[in-house]
Design an enzyme around this catalytic site. Structure first.
Site, PDB file in Angstrom:
ATOM      1  N   GLY A  31      50.261  21.784  40.561  1.00 28.93           N
ATOM      2  CA  GLY A  31      51.251  21.266  39.876  1.00 28.93           C
ATOM      3  C   GLY A  31      51.733  22.337  38.492  1.00 28.93           C
ATOM      4  O   GLY A  31      50.815  22.798  38.128  1.00 28.93           O
ATOM      5  N   HIS A  37      51.182  30.322  41.406  1.00 28.17           N
ATOM      6  CA  HIS A  37      51.511  29.385  42.126  1.00 28.17           C
ATOM      7  C   HIS A  37      52.494  29.840  43.544  1.00 28.17           C
ATOM      8  O   HIS A  37      51.842  29.497  44.823  1.00 28.17           O
ATOM      9  CB  HIS A  37      52.167  28.238  42.259  1.00 28.17           C
ATOM     10  N   GLN A  61      37.810  16.773  39.620  1.00 29.19           N
ATOM     11  CA  GLN A  61      37.098  17.752  38.810  1.00 29.19           C
ATOM     12  C   GLN A  61      37.093  18.302  37.229  1.00 29.19           C
ATOM     13  O   GLN A  61      36.929  19.415  37.199  1.00 29.19           O
ATOM     14  CB  GLN A  61      37.847  18.916  39.878  1.00 29.19           C
ATOM     15  N   GLY A 147      44.380  31.685  44.342  1.00 26.45           N
ATOM     16  CA  GLY A 147      43.933  32.521  43.912  1.00 26.45           C
ATOM     17  C   GLY A 147      43.548  33.484  43.037  1.00 26.45           C
ATOM     18  O   GLY A 147      42.033  32.251  43.325  1.00 26.45           O
ATOM     19  N   VAL A 176      48.016  36.972  39.231  1.00 25.43           N
ATOM     20  CA  VAL A 176      49.690  37.550  38.756  1.00 25.43           C
ATOM     21  C   VAL A 176      49.255  36.967  37.379  1.00 25.43           C
ATOM     22  O   VAL A 176      49.016  36.110  36.910  1.00 25.43           O
ATOM     23  CB  VAL A 176      51.058  36.206  39.032  1.00 25.43           C
ATOM     24  N   SER A 185      48.689  30.854  33.825  1.00 24.14           N
ATOM     25  CA  SER A 185      48.371  29.504  34.222  1.00 24.14           C
ATOM     26  C   SER A 185      48.485  28.866  33.727  1.00 24.14           C
ATOM     27  O   SER A 185      49.447  28.646  32.627  1.00 24.14           O
ATOM     28  CB  SER A 185      45.873  29.608  33.418  1.00 24.14           C
TER      29      SER A 185
HETATM   30  P1  AMP Z   1      46.340  25.106  39.899  1.00 20.77           P
HETATM   31  O1  AMP Z   1      47.338  24.797  39.845  1.00 20.77           O
HETATM   32  O2  AMP Z   1      45.786  25.579  38.846  1.00 20.77           O
HETATM   33  O3  AMP Z   1      44.149  24.418  40.015  1.00 20.77           O
HETATM   34  O4  AMP Z   1      45.779  26.606  40.601  1.00 20.77           O
HETATM   35  C1  AMP Z   1      46.084  26.831  42.393  1.00 20.77           C
HETATM   36  C2  AMP Z   1      45.776  27.731  42.739  1.00 20.77           C
HETATM   37  O5  AMP Z   1      46.722  28.307  42.981  1.00 20.77           O
HETATM   38  C3  AMP Z   1      44.271  28.268  42.870  1.00 20.77           C
HETATM   39  O6  AMP Z   1      44.018  28.646  44.092  1.00 20.77           O
HETATM   40  C4  AMP Z   1      44.442  29.521  41.165  1.00 20.77           C
HETATM   41  O7  AMP Z   1      43.684  30.246  41.855  1.00 20.77           O
HETATM   42  C5  AMP Z   1      46.074  29.341  41.736  1.00 20.77           C
HETATM   43  N1  AMP Z   1      46.164  30.588  40.490  1.00 20.77           N
HETATM   44  C6  AMP Z   1      46.299  29.699  39.038  1.00 20.77           C
HETATM   45  N2  AMP Z   1      46.914  31.334  38.841  1.00 20.77           N
HETATM   46  C7  AMP Z   1      47.014  32.135  38.765  1.00 20.77           C
HETATM   47  C8  AMP Z   1      47.759  33.544  39.029  1.00 20.77           C
HETATM   48  N3  AMP Z   1      48.156  34.108  38.155  1.00 20.77           N
HETATM   49  N4  AMP Z   1      47.957  34.132  40.369  1.00 20.77           N
HETATM   50  C9  AMP Z   1      47.332  33.861  41.261  1.00 20.77           C
HETATM   51  N5  AMP Z   1      46.849  32.860  41.525  1.00 20.77           N
HETATM   52  C10 AMP Z   1      47.337  32.232  40.919  1.00 20.77           C
END
Ligand code: AMP
Length: 281
Positions: A31, A37, A61, A147, A176, A185
């Site tokens: 989220g 995302h 985690q 990602g 991205v 992030s």
């Molecule tokens: P998270 O919500 O941070 O656990 O991320 C969920 C998914 O989104 C994961 O597969 C991340 O690698 C991907 N993700 C997060 N930030 C980015 C970004 N800047 N560019 C591409 N994918 C992303």
């Protein structure tokens, strides 16, 4: 768009959809959705009949001193973004739904999970692979989207899917970034303006690595040394690691050759950020 909170209900929906011949794409997230995302969601919408976005801040985690409690949870904003993007289902289980009393089973990808981020975050990847395995079983996807931002995570999940014969194609999408180069992030929301400015040094260090390697530098220590000097110009930066590893085994390379992952993690104030680039030399 429907929000589903039970594993059983999610499985029933996905089983029915698959029986009807629909393909399912899964985008696992914690989220606090941003354009990174959304890029995964768009890829899933393009490839699949049905897109499920899971939103679950996975307690197992996070280490005991990490930011589980503090992690942003803008529930209605996330729902609006998913609806706007055209998502079919949000799967948003509670922690009790995912880890009911008596839970005892973990998935651990050996070796790959104990280096780089795994060295500074013991147990982190075990938590990630366990939850992703459970999400695969709940959402029965044909394809799952991750990602490259979390390159080690993507490599570990590809390994897990292969080793455990999950009938899921794991897709890894590009990072991205903001115009400044900073990788998007959810944790960027923790940064003040000045820490955010400092954090831009990570992507600049990765650009420097690409440039040096393009110029023919093949000694990883020379590259990581120059990257460290650049990162240390940012007042708040505290480097956790800078590594150049093989993309397959995540082992440090002695000579930069073939496909290498240049990965960096650093603290800016109380926030730990990661970034990386893949280079073929
Ligand atoms: P998270 O919500 O941070 O656990 O991320 C969920 C998914 O989104 C994961 O597969 C991340 O690698 C991907 N993700 C997060 N930030 C980015 C970004 N800047 N560019 C591409 N994918 C992303």
């Amino acid at each position: 768009m429907r929000v589903i909170r039970s594993v059983k209900q999610m499985q029933d929906i996905c089983r029915k959809a698959r029986r009807a011949g629909s393909s399912i794409g899964l985008v696992p997230t914690m989220g606090a959705l941003h354009e990174g995302h959304i890029s995964l969601i768009r890829a899933s919408l393009k490839d699949n009949d049905i897109t499920v976005v899971s939103i679950f801040v996975n307690p197992i985690q996070f280490g005991p001193s990490e930011d589980f409690k503090q992690y942003p949870r803008p529930v209605s904003q996330d729902e609006a973004l998913c609806r706007e993007a055209g998502v079919d289902f949000i799967f948003r289980p509670s922690a009790g739904e995912m880890y009911p009393a008596g839970f005892k089973t973990y998935v651990d990808v050996l070796e790959l999970g104990s280096v780089l981020c795994g060295a500074s975050r013991p147990g982190h990847f075990r938590g990630v692979t366990t939850v992703v395995a459970k999400l695969f079983n709940a959402c029965l996807p044909d394809r799952a989207y991750f990602g490259r931002k979390d390159a080690q995570q993507a490599i570990i999940i590809q390994r897990m899917a292969k080793d455990l014969n999950f009938p899921v194609s794991v897709k890894v999408m590009p990072i991205v970034r903001e115009k400044s180069g900073l990788a998007l992030s959810s944790r960027n929301t923790y940064l003040s303006q000045s820490l955010k400015r400092d954090a831009q040094v990570l992507s600049r260090a990765l650009c420097l690595a690409r440039k040096l390697i393009r110029q023919g530098v093949r000694d990883p220590e020379r590259v990581t040394g120059k990257m460290a000097s650049l990162i240390n110009t940012a007042k708040s930066a505290k480097i956790d690691y800078i590594s150049i590893v093989s993309t397959e085994h995540l082992k440090p390379v002695r000579v930069i050759r073939g496909s290498c992952l240049v990965a960096v993690a650093a603290w800016f104030g109380g926030t730990r950020l990661i970034d990386n680039t893949v280079i073929s030399a």
